[in-house]
Scaffold this active site. Structure first.
Site, PDB file in Angstrom:
ATOM      1  N   ASN A 221       0.862  -1.184   0.000  1.00 37.50           N
ATOM      2  CA  ASN A 221       0.000   0.000   0.000  1.00 37.50           C
ATOM      3  C   ASN A 221       0.893   1.226   0.000  1.00 37.50           C
ATOM      4  O   ASN A 221       2.025   1.165   0.461  1.00 37.50           O
ATOM      5  CB  ASN A 221      -0.832   0.041   1.286  1.00 37.50           C
ATOM      6  N   ASP A 289      -3.893  -5.890   2.402  1.00 35.97           N
ATOM      7  CA  ASP A 289      -5.011  -6.777   2.752  1.00 35.97           C
ATOM      8  C   ASP A 289      -4.748  -8.220   2.335  1.00 35.97           C
ATOM      9  O   ASP A 289      -5.242  -9.148   2.950  1.00 35.97           O
ATOM     10  CB  ASP A 289      -6.299  -6.274   2.083  1.00 35.97           C
ATOM     11  N   LYS A 299      13.133 -15.370  -9.227  1.00 33.21           N
ATOM     12  CA  LYS A 299      12.470 -14.284  -9.962  1.00 33.21           C
ATOM     13  C   LYS A 299      11.614 -14.827 -11.114  1.00 33.21           C
ATOM     14  O   LYS A 299      12.092 -15.639 -11.918  1.00 33.21           O
ATOM     15  CB  LYS A 299      13.538 -13.330 -10.505  1.00 33.21           C
ATOM     16  N   PRO A 317      -3.927 -11.467   7.992  1.00 35.06           N
ATOM     17  CA  PRO A 317      -4.604 -11.279   9.285  1.00 35.06           C
ATOM     18  C   PRO A 317      -4.892  -9.806   9.499  1.00 35.06           C
ATOM     19  O   PRO A 317      -4.128  -8.949   9.043  1.00 35.06           O
ATOM     20  CB  PRO A 317      -3.573 -11.780  10.300  1.00 35.06           C
ATOM     21  N   ASP A 318      -6.002  -9.502  10.172  1.00 36.45           N
ATOM     22  CA  ASP A 318      -6.315  -8.107  10.502  1.00 36.45           C
ATOM     23  C   ASP A 318      -5.754  -7.831  11.897  1.00 36.45           C
ATOM     24  O   ASP A 318      -6.274  -8.312  12.906  1.00 36.45           O
ATOM     25  CB  ASP A 318      -7.830  -7.870  10.447  1.00 36.45           C
ATOM     26  N   ILE A 319      -4.685  -7.063  11.942  1.00 31.87           N
ATOM     27  CA  ILE A 319      -3.969  -6.834  13.206  1.00 31.87           C
ATOM     28  C   ILE A 319      -4.843  -6.009  14.153  1.00 31.87           C
ATOM     29  O   ILE A 319      -4.950  -6.303  15.342  1.00 31.87           O
ATOM     30  CB  ILE A 319      -2.618  -6.135  12.932  1.00 31.87           C
ATOM     31  N   PHE A 337      -6.844   3.513  12.260  1.00 28.52           N
ATOM     32  CA  PHE A 337      -6.898   4.576  11.255  1.00 28.52           C
ATOM     33  C   PHE A 337      -7.788   4.111  10.098  1.00 28.52           C
ATOM     34  O   PHE A 337      -7.884   2.910   9.834  1.00 28.52           O
ATOM     35  CB  PHE A 337      -5.488   4.898  10.744  1.00 28.52           C
ATOM     36  N   LYS A 351     -16.239   1.039  10.272  1.00 25.47           N
ATOM     37  CA  LYS A 351     -14.953   0.357  10.533  1.00 25.47           C
ATOM     38  C   LYS A 351     -14.697   0.229  12.026  1.00 25.47           C
ATOM     39  O   LYS A 351     -14.230  -0.802  12.503  1.00 25.47           O
ATOM     40  CB  LYS A 351     -13.821   1.140   9.853  1.00 25.47           C
ATOM     41  N   LYS A 355     -14.177  -3.495  13.516  1.00 28.28           N
ATOM     42  CA  LYS A 355     -12.874  -3.922  14.046  1.00 28.28           C
ATOM     43  C   LYS A 355     -12.908  -4.063  15.564  1.00 28.28           C
ATOM     44  O   LYS A 355     -12.034  -4.691  16.143  1.00 28.28           O
ATOM     45  CB  LYS A 355     -11.803  -2.903  13.667  1.00 28.28           C
TER      46      LYS A 355
END
Ligand code: C5P
Length: 423
Positions: A221, A289, A299, A317-319, A337, A351, A355
């Protein structure tokens, strides 16, 4: 460090309560606000009735980005922030310009309007920049009042000699705004940031994660890491022990923080879990994500004339959601955030619920600010703080100022000062 650099450090992220009293020099307070906000100082203004004859609340509000306080009797202000809290909401109270009248009322302990009530109630240092007609300045009453104020530890800057608006010559002209700014910086340098997070452990994530495709390519990102690094620094400045779990960025670790460098979301989660327990978690990282299911060991080669093989992705995983889960090791305050390009508020509120975190700092990354190609990677931020009590829009601020404000709110929440927080 040069005097200019140490002045900048003293001003960045600090808060000034500026009282504008009456006098033709009141217009120069606008220039002072511009200089202060440009140096990263938050400015909240109080305008006296007499000051309001020379500058408008709208000008002060437009330049400070904060509501302007004018009356002792505002029900809204009393419920949101009483005058005692207002008087203590700053690192320094500045009266600019300070008329002969307000100096007299200060010297005699009058509390006849909002400005003088705040000045009587405050326990923060006070600086005054007098401006008045030369004969008023030289009058023994004014000089006696100043001697009283100086003896109480109030700092007096100016006035300068010069031609006055009334065509007389002599002392009485307001000191120039850069001179007042330097005096403010010198005072703030002496006033240490409160150590209200001493003994607390704060975990901060920052930067992007890199998810390898092969040994030379990755998914990521956009994130400079600046906001997270500034928050880590602001929490450390208030005395917290800070663990900064950082993806790959081009920044030096914030002073007073312990940085753990990671690459992938899985490494970031493992580092966060290893850093527990923590009292506070502020997760600013732009975590990818998805990761590539099975990264190639060597390579991937271009095959002329052939489409590349599709990438099979797996959800990371969603920390934030993981650390927000109820349990004995959950931090007392978890802040996430939300960078959104559309429907900022509704997405951020959703959100927060999805979360399970306590606060969300939401920013609209669709709006380019400060001439940067987009808000991501820039030096400024315009955020809304979303808590259980609702959303609060903050003005367009330097990322260090956003960090300092957030750290102050976090400290107020952690120490239980309800006047500063609505979690
Ligand atoms: O879901 P989204 O990426 O928009 O959520 C943003 C918030 O969640 C940020 O606080 C970010 O650090 C956190 N996050 C996380 N782990 C993920 C994805 C996002 O901690 N895998």
């Amino acid at each position: 460090m040069s005097a200019a650099a140490s002045g900048a450090v003293a001003l960045d992220g600090r808060r000034v309560l500026l009282i504008v009293s009456g006098g033709i020099a009141a217009y120069k307070s606008l220039e002072l606000i511009r200089l202060l906000t440009g140096a990263g100082t938050g400015v909240r203004c109080v305008l006296t009735d007499a000051g309001g004859q020379f500058v408008t609340p709208l000008s002060l509000q437009a330049l400070s980005g904060e509501p302007v306080h004018t009356t002792l009797w505002s029900l809204t202000d009393e419920s949101e922030m009483g005058h005692i809290a207002l008087s203590r909401s700053a690192d320094l109270v500045v009266v600019c310009p300070a008329s002969a009248d307000i100096l007299a009322r200060m010297a005699h302990g009058l509390a006849s309007d909002l400005a003088t009530t705040l000045l009587l109630a405050t326990d923060t240092p006070v600086l005054v920049a007098p401006a008045m007609n030369v004969r008023m300045w030289q009058h023994p009453a004014t000089q006696a009042n100043l001697a009283t104020l100086r003896a109480r530890g109030i700092t007096v800057v100016g006035p300068d000699d010069g031609v006055m608006a009334c065509n007389e010559f002599g002392p009485g002209r307001l000191a120039e705004p850069p001179v007042i700014l330097a005096a403010i910086a010198a005072l703030l340098a002496r006033e240490p940031v409160p150590q209200d997070l001493a003994g607390r452990h704060a975990l901060v994530t920052a930067g992007p994660t890199h998810e390898p495709i092969d040994p030379v390519r990755y998914l990521a990102n956009r994130s400079s890491g600046r906001q997270g690094y500034a928050i880590a620094g602001a929490l450390a400045a208030r005395g917290a022990r800070v663990t900064l779990v950082s993806g790959p960025v081009n920044l030096d670790p914030s002073p007073g923080t312990t940085r753990i460098a990671v690459e992938t979301a899985q490494e970031m989660l493992a580092a966060c879990e290893a850093a527990m327990p923590a009292d506070i978690a502020v997760l600013t990282a732009a975590v990818a994500d998805w990761r590539v299911d099975v990264p190639a060991a060597s390579k991937l080669k271009k095959q002329p004339g052939r489409s590349p093989a599709p990438l099979a992705l797996t959800l990371n995983p969603d920390i934030l959601a993981t650390l927000s889960r109820p349990g004995p090791s959950r931090p007392k305050l978890v802040v996430g955030f939300a960078a959104e390009t559309d429907d900022l508020l509704s997405n951020a509120v959703a959100k927060r619920a999805a979360k399970g975190c306590d606060w969300i700092v939401a920013n609209d990354v669709g709006q380019p600010l400060d001439g940067s190609p987009g808000i991501m990677g820039g030096t400024h931020n315009e955020v809304q703080l979303i808590t259980a009590a609702g959303a609060e829009a903050w003005p367009h601020l330097d990322k260090h100022e956003v960090a300092a404000r957030l750290a102050a709110r976090i400290a107020a929440f952690i120490t239980g000062d309800r006047s500063e927080t609505h979690a």
